[in-house]
Design a protein around this motif. Structure first.
Motif, short mmCIF file in Angstrom:
data_model
loop_
_atom_site.label_atom_id
_atom_site.label_comp_id
_atom_site.label_asym_id
_atom_site.label_seq_id
_atom_site.Cartn_x
_atom_site.Cartn_y
_atom_site.Cartn_z
N ALA A 72 6.54 7.48 7.33
CA ALA A 72 6.36 6.83 6.03
C ALA A 72 5.22 5.81 6.11
CB ALA A 72 7.66 6.16 5.59
N LEU A 73 5.08 5.15 7.27
CA LEU A 73 3.96 4.23 7.47
C LEU A 73 2.64 4.98 7.44
CD1 LEU A 73 2.72 1.49 8.17
CD2 LEU A 73 3.24 1.95 10.58
N PHE A 74 2.58 6.12 8.14
CA PHE A 74 1.38 6.94 8.13
C PHE A 74 1.01 7.36 6.71
CE2 PHE A 74 -0.01 11.45 7.91
CZ PHE A 74 -1.28 11.33 8.48
N PHE A 75 2.00 7.78 5.93
CA PHE A 75 1.72 8.22 4.56
C PHE A 75 1.40 7.05 3.64
CE2 PHE A 75 3.71 12.25 5.85
CZ PHE A 75 2.85 13.14 5.23
N PHE A 76 1.92 5.87 3.95
CA PHE A 76 1.55 4.68 3.18
C PHE A 76 0.07 4.37 3.37
CE2 PHE A 76 1.16 -0.04 2.88
CZ PHE A 76 1.41 -0.15 1.52
N VAL A 77 -0.39 4.42 4.63
CA VAL A 77 -1.81 4.21 4.91
C VAL A 77 -2.65 5.30 4.25
CG1 VAL A 77 -3.55 4.09 6.75
CG2 VAL A 77 -1.36 2.94 7.04
#
Length: 395
Positions: A72-77
């Motif tokens: 989810a962090l990767f997709f947030f970035v």
């Protein structure tokens, strides 16, 4: 107004594509070595170990936490980068956005058709066709940074824009294809949390004491709805403000991208790869990639379908006048970049986990790893040749 804290040199170093790609490659190698070593049972026990509160439906395995939480962090970035590109970047100008957008569309449709054609009638292909539609931004840009330093900047912009649009398409596929059930109460909470996030952004609120709990609530609510939890990261990224106010040194999206991209590159994606890429490999499993229809379809979709789709759609768009070729970038450069688009990796591994289970998932992930290796090595050879050509022109 206080200026944002300077980013540490090491964090800046981690943000480079080369470093992110190398860390991802190291994590993948470690996963394969560990899973196929005498300690392989310990690897699988750790990956499948359950942790988390049951009352929130978050009693997930360590591997699922990496897949649903860290990614989810990767997709947030990725959402932050997509919003920035759409509003103030290359995708904000129609003429520059048309070619990578059309190329990305071709690079999704053709691999899916190739996978379907190769594995038609095979159980699981009704969902597994989505595995080869994705391009791994970090890995692809890492290969380009290592092998194409003399290529014009327009080549990197084309690849980055293509990968961003490609990931957006993959996100839509994940949301539509892999939603299991639907919890209306959780969806209402998620919508309310996102609306509050957008309101706080509009009111120029900057306190992390408000945003961090709100992000957690949004993630838990989206996870509970039955939609894949990584969608929460994309939505919040797209709701983040990207235009700086007068007197503001950087917009929130830029500040967050600077602070979070090192964590995404050095922790989130490698840890996901560590638990997703640990498949048991032997001569039999490798041969099954080429002799079993479904993994063969995935392999051909990435290695054959991707470059044909990207380059073919680009040629069609340019020849019909819908788009223009990037300045200084020739068709041979675009051919190398198109082959590089076959590096599916992170998102392809995620879709393989969502689409399949058991041995079918393991074979599909083996196909993704093999295809990514073939695509990256083939593209590296072509890019090195083009790099020498462009270097000679500069001399």
């Amino acid at each position: 107004m206080p200026k944002p804290r300077p980013v540490h040199d090491f964090a800046r170093y981690l943000r480079t594509e080369t470093t992110g790609g190398l860390i991802l490659l190291a994590a993948t190698a470690l996963a394969l070595l560990w899973a196929n070593s005498p300690w392989g049972d310990a690897y699988r026990a750790l990956r499948d170990f359950g942790i988390g509160p049951h009352w929130l439906h978050l009693d997930l395995s360590v591997g699922d936490w990496a897949k649903d939480g860290l990614l989810a962090l990767f997709f947030f970035v990725a959402g932050l980068e997509l919003k920035r590109e759409l509003v103030v970047g290359e995708l904000s100008r129609l003429k520059q956005a048309v070619l990578p957008a059309i190329a990305a569309l071709g690079g999704m449709i053709v691999p899916a058709l190739v996978a379907l054609a190769a594995a038609w009638g095979t159980p699981g292909i009704d969902r597994a066709w989505a595995i080869p539609v994705a391009t791994d931004i970090a890995f692809a840009l890492g290969v380009l940074a290592l092998t194409g330093s003399n290529l014009p900047s327009s080549a990197r912009v084309f690849l980055l824009s293509l990968a961003v649009v490609d990931d957006l398409g993959a996100i839509v596929v994940i949301a539509l294809l892999f939603t299991t059930g639907f919890n209306l109460v959780a969806a209402a909470v998620a919508v309310a949390a996102c609306a509050l996030y957008a309101f706080l952004q509009h009111r120029r609120v900057r306190s992390p004491w408000l945003y961090v709990p709100l992000v957690v609530i949004t993630w838990v609510a989206v996870h509970t709805t039955g939609i894949h939890a990584t969608i929460a990261g994309v939505v919040l990224g797209l709701l983040t403000r990207v235009r700086p106010d007068p007197g503001e040194e950087a917009a929130p999206a830029v500040r967050l991208e600077h602070r979070l991209q090192p964590w995404s590159a050095a922790v989130a994606v490698p840890v996901f790869a560590l638990f997703a890429a640990g498949i048991e490999i032997d001569a039999k499993s490798l041969s099954e990639v080429f002799t079993t229809a479904l993994p063969l379809g995935v392999l051909l979709g990435l290695v054959v379908g991707k470059p044909i789709g990207i380059l073919g759609a680009s040629a069609l768009a340019v020849s019909t006048g819908l788009a223009e070729r990037p300045g200084g970038t020739g068709w041979r450069d675009l051919a190398a970049l198109s082959l590089l688009g076959g590096v599916g990796f992170t998102v392809s591994l995620l879709i393989a986990d969502l689409a399949l289970s058991g041995e079918a998932a393991e074979r599909a992930k083996a196909a993704v790893l093999l295809a990514s290796m073939v695509a990256s090595l083939g593209a590296a050879v072509l890019l090195l040749r083009r790099n020498r050509v462009h270097g000679a022109r500069e001399d």
